[in-house]
Design an enzyme around this catalytic site. Structure first.
Site, mmCIF file in Angstrom:
data_model
loop_
_atom_site.group_PDB
_atom_site.id
_atom_site.type_symbol
_atom_site.label_atom_id
_atom_site.label_comp_id
_atom_site.label_asym_id
_atom_site.label_seq_id
_atom_site.Cartn_x
_atom_site.Cartn_y
_atom_site.Cartn_z
ATOM 1 N N CYS A 2 -0.402 -17.352 -15.428
ATOM 2 C CA CYS A 2 -0.422 -18.780 -14.606
ATOM 3 C C CYS A 2 -2.136 -18.204 -14.178
ATOM 4 C CB CYS A 2 0.468 -19.267 -14.037
ATOM 5 S SG CYS A 2 1.347 -19.493 -14.674
ATOM 6 N N ARG A 33 -6.183 -20.169 -17.089
ATOM 7 C CA ARG A 33 -5.287 -19.114 -16.833
ATOM 8 C C ARG A 33 -4.188 -19.772 -17.056
ATOM 9 N NH1 ARG A 33 -6.380 -14.569 -15.224
ATOM 10 N NH2 ARG A 33 -3.999 -13.890 -14.669
ATOM 11 N N TRP A 79 1.386 -22.155 -17.357
ATOM 12 C CA TRP A 79 0.837 -21.428 -18.600
ATOM 13 C C TRP A 79 2.670 -21.548 -18.655
ATOM 14 C CZ3 TRP A 79 2.214 -17.749 -22.532
ATOM 15 C CH2 TRP A 79 2.188 -18.339 -23.744
ATOM 16 N N ASN A 105 2.834 -15.888 -10.587
ATOM 17 C CA ASN A 105 2.084 -15.745 -11.863
ATOM 18 C C ASN A 105 3.194 -14.365 -13.225
ATOM 19 O OD1 ASN A 105 0.704 -15.175 -14.157
ATOM 20 N ND2 ASN A 105 -0.877 -13.941 -13.571
ATOM 21 N N GLY A 106 4.006 -14.405 -13.904
ATOM 22 C CA GLY A 106 4.199 -13.426 -14.872
ATOM 23 C C GLY A 106 5.400 -13.894 -15.158
ATOM 24 N N GLU A 486 -13.249 -12.907 -36.215
ATOM 25 C CA GLU A 486 -13.731 -13.392 -35.678
ATOM 26 C C GLU A 486 -13.777 -14.864 -36.215
ATOM 27 O OE1 GLU A 486 -12.888 -12.481 -32.567
ATOM 28 O OE2 GLU A 486 -14.225 -13.967 -31.556
ATOM 29 N N LYS A 490 -11.596 -18.136 -34.244
ATOM 30 C CA LYS A 490 -12.734 -19.393 -33.471
ATOM 31 C C LYS A 490 -12.358 -20.604 -33.883
ATOM 32 C CE LYS A 490 -13.096 -17.218 -31.064
ATOM 33 N NZ LYS A 490 -12.819 -15.442 -29.858
ATOM 34 N N GLU A 493 -8.393 -21.865 -33.141
ATOM 35 C CA GLU A 493 -8.636 -21.981 -31.701
ATOM 36 C C GLU A 493 -9.517 -23.137 -31.301
ATOM 37 O OE1 GLU A 493 -8.201 -18.197 -29.197
ATOM 38 O OE2 GLU A 493 -10.873 -18.235 -29.807
ATOM 39 N N HIS A 509 -6.691 -12.176 -55.056
ATOM 40 C CA HIS A 509 -4.938 -12.080 -55.783
ATOM 41 C C HIS A 509 -4.301 -12.292 -54.643
ATOM 42 C CE1 HIS A 509 -6.542 -8.311 -56.788
ATOM 43 N NE2 HIS A 509 -7.438 -7.412 -56.365
ATOM 44 N N LYS A 608 -6.283 -17.801 -21.097
ATOM 45 C CA LYS A 608 -7.133 -16.592 -21.259
ATOM 46 C C LYS A 608 -6.406 -15.344 -21.357
ATOM 47 C CE LYS A 608 -11.869 -15.777 -21.271
ATOM 48 N NZ LYS A 608 -12.025 -15.433 -22.347
HETATM 49 C C1 F6R Z 1 -9.404 -15.045 -28.105
HETATM 50 C C2 F6R Z 1 -8.874 -14.616 -27.720
HETATM 51 C C3 F6R Z 1 -7.951 -13.936 -27.239
HETATM 52 C C4 F6R Z 1 -7.768 -12.951 -26.231
HETATM 53 C C5 F6R Z 1 -6.913 -11.506 -26.747
HETATM 54 C C6 F6R Z 1 -6.797 -10.424 -25.816
HETATM 55 O O1 F6R Z 1 -10.084 -16.354 -28.632
HETATM 56 O O2 F6R Z 1 -9.550 -14.679 -26.620
HETATM 57 O O3 F6R Z 1 -7.589 -13.871 -28.290
HETATM 58 O O4 F6R Z 1 -8.626 -12.052 -27.189
HETATM 59 O O5 F6R Z 1 -5.923 -12.553 -25.983
HETATM 60 O O6 F6R Z 1 -7.411 -11.063 -24.443
HETATM 61 P P1 F6R Z 1 -8.320 -9.392 -23.528
HETATM 62 O O7 F6R Z 1 -9.403 -9.003 -23.754
HETATM 63 O O8 F6R Z 1 -8.091 -9.799 -22.622
HETATM 64 O O9 F6R Z 1 -7.072 -8.489 -23.714
#
Ligand code: F6R
Length: 613
Positions: A2, A33, A79, A105-106, A486, A490, A493, A509, A608
């Site tokens: 959060c 967050r 969150w 947060n936690g 990747e 993208k 998500e 396969h 994030k």
């Molecule tokens: C995808 C994304 C997440 C982060 C993942 C790791 O677009 O942003 O998959 O890559 O949560 O986050 P970090 O790099 O902060 O450890």
């Protein structure tokens, strides 16, 4: 996962600023967050709490956070981990007498036991959250000690799990109490005010002077003072020693005219990549990292999500350029790989935020077995760098959009450079090869700029058809595989298009069974003649089943004639595939989301920085 913020203003500052606005605007910068519910508590004549389910701007329209008056306030954007997102579970949480308000947060691992104990002593709980035990615990200790800070510290000591906590109370109306373990928290130091927040952008409009709070510190801020103690030793911390000035400007943390942070951050990549390269070329720690890697018996690399894709890129480049096998694994799966690791090995942990719990856990477990840790992070002094032996920093600047974009290209360019230096140190890379790659690395900023110029229009055009598809494949080989993964992540998500990625050879396969007329298949074609030849065969196979093939490859690639649509990117060394080929895939996902009327900065169910396991 959060966002929390606290502001303590002197009566002079308080006359010119509205506390509700400061807290609300700080929360807006932390909304990445978490954004399922939010709330604010201020100390005016008494404790006042307003909170509810929904996004911040909707809530402000309903509850008028910005109108809240007082000199001390805390806020939270959530969150959900424990308890569904609703009005009652939103933070702040209070005790039975409405004397202590807490944001957190936690995740508290022992909240069930604590809640039972508190209930048996007559405390009445309103929510399903783990957090609510905190104000009740403080209340419980306050009955006994009559001292807020002592009670707060006792309560914190009773908690097991992860936390960044802020507490306000009318009993001490000019203070915000804080404690931290494993969840990020910083102090923003000002003139006539002090702030607390989960992340630096939240305090940047007011101050650039910050202290990154360390684990097991508890303390308080007033408008003129910041105080902390190390809970383990009970000794005060000399906070001035930890204060530093942030180099980012406020505009770097704002949208600067772009409709979304994600698009802004995509277009910031030329600068971010260039600065990361310049930083790496001058960074003496690279030499230390290379030494550790040269002498390592085994090299592991880990990360989560996008950072794991960057980790896989190093696994490929480290092996191809340096002849050093690199074992990559997803950080949440670390315990499968742990038994094979020991002294003499090295683990590289890739994490833009430096706070991802899965990656931190992997780091700690490997370190516990004597493994040396190198981390790659974008956030100075965050948890993962602090616990590493050597940290290499990307220089992407703050990334606010939930989807990682510029942090992926900066991670991969830094790791490519590390692989080159490793290859050179091992004697695997001849000088001709080295010069070619270094040439591409030093011009990477320009390559990204040209890629953006050349591919933006086409990606936008293709986005409209891909946004209407329910599924897509992203295929490649070798160095293109992490890029294909990747690209699929993208679009999944951000645009909610179901996308899967495979090494193209594997697609025969099983996955090919789903391919029928117009099924979109995106091919990432690295600038490597051998891989390209193999991929031409895979394109033919998919097209023979009716696939709509989209190719991303170097200008003049042999695939141009075969695919239905071709997105040309500048021709660069194959090791730079993530720098060139990822960008149109980011844009494809972004425009597909916009086409569907979605907010790419705030995809559903995501946050994030994932500070829970
Ligand atoms: C995808 C994304 C997440 C982060 C993942 C790791 O677009 O942003 O998959 O890559 O949560 O986050 P970090 O790099 O902060 O450890």
């Amino acid at each position: 996962m959060c966002g929390i913020i606290g502001a303590c203003l002197s009566s002079h500052v308080c006359r010119n600023f509205v506390i509700g606005e400061i807290v609300f605007n700080g929360l807006l910068r932390l909304e990445y967050r978490g954004y399922d519910s939010a709330g604010v508590a201020v100390i005016g004549d008494k404790l006042l709490v307003k909170k509810g389910k929904g996004k911040l701007s909707e809530l402000d329209a309903r509850l008028d956070f910005k109108g809240l008056r007082g000199c001390v306030g805390i806020g939270h954007t959530r969150w959900a981990t424990h308890g569904v997102p609703n009005d009652v579970n939103a933070h702040p949480h209070v005790d039975c007498r409405n004397a202590f308000a807490v944001v957190h947060n936690g995740v508290l691992e022992n909240f069930v036991e604590l809640k039972r104990m508190l209930q048996s002593r007559g405390h009445v709980f309103a929510s399903d959250t783990d957090t609510e035990v905190i104000p009740h615990l403080v209340e419980e200790y306050y009955y006994r000690t009559g001292d807020v800070f002592k009670s707060f510290k006792e309560a914190v000591k009773a908690l097991k799990g992860t936390y960044a906590i802020l507490l306000v109370t009318p009993l001490e109306p000019f203070k915000i109490f804080f404690a931290k373990k494993d969840s990020p928290l910083i102090i923003g130091l000002g003139e006539g005010f002090n702030l607390l927040a989960s992340d630096i952008p939240a305090v940047l409009p007011h101050t650039r002077k910050v202290v990154v709070i360390r684990d097991n510190w508890a303390g308080f801020i007033t408008p003129s003072e910041a105080y902390a103690e190390d809970l383990a030793s009970g000794e005060p911390v000399e906070l001035v020693k930890y204060a530093r000035t942030v180099e980012w400007s406020i505009s770097e943390a704002e949208k600067s005219g772009y409709p979304h942070f994600m698009l802004k951050e995509i277009y910031e990549q030329p600068r971010a990549v260039m600065e990361t390269v310049y930083g790496a070329l001058r960074d003496r720690l690279i030499t230390q990292a290379v030494e550790l890697l040269v002498n390592a018996e085994k090299v592991y690399i880990t990360g989560a999500g996008t950072s794991f894709h960057a980790a896989e890129h190093f696994s490929i480049t480290g092996t191809r350029l340096a002849g050093k096998p690199v074992i990559s694994f997803i950080s949440s799966e670390y315990d499968t790989f742990l038994p094979g690791a020991g002294e003499g090995d090295v683990l590289i942990v890739v994490s833009q935020s430096g706070e991802t719990m899965d990656s931190l856990k992997a780091l700690r477990a490997f370190k516990g077995r004597g493994v040396k840790i190198i981390s790659v992070s974008n956030v100075i002094d965050s948890a993962i760098p602090r616990e590493s032996h050597v940290t290499l920093y990307t220089r992407a600047g703050p990334e606010i959009g939930v989807a990682a974009t510029k942090t992926f290209t900066t991670q991969t360019i830094l790791l490519t450079y590390l692989a080159v230096r490793l290859g050179e140190a091992i004697g695997q890379l001849d000088s001709g090869d080295k010069e070619k790659i270094l040439g591409s690395i030093t011009s990477a900023g320009e390559l990204v700029k040209k890629t953006l110029e050349d591919t933006g229009g086409l990606a936008r055009k293709l986005a409209s058809s891909i946004s209407r598809s329910s599924s897509a494949y992203y295929l490649s080989r070798g160095v293109g595989v992490p890029v294909a993964k990747e690209g699929a992540l993208k679009i999944k998500e951000i645009a909610y298009v179901h996308a899967e990625s495979y090494p193209a050879g594997e697609s025969k396969h099983g996955p090919i069974a789903l391919v029928e007329s117009s099924f979109p298949v995106v091919f990432v074609i690295p600038n490597d003649s051998y891989l390209e030849t193999l991929l031409l065969g895979n394109i033919e196979e998919m097209k023979a089943r009716g696939a709509y093939a989209i190719g991303v490859g170097a200008e003049g690639s042999r695939a141009m004639e075969l695919v239905n649509e071709f997105i040309p990117v500048p021709r660069a060394h194959w090791a730079l595939t993530p720098i060139t080929h990822t960008i149109p895939l980011q844009l494809l996902a972004y425009y597909a989301a916009v086409e569907k009327g979605l907010d790419p900065d705030k995809p559903r169910n995501l946050a994030k920085t994932v500070t829970v396991e």
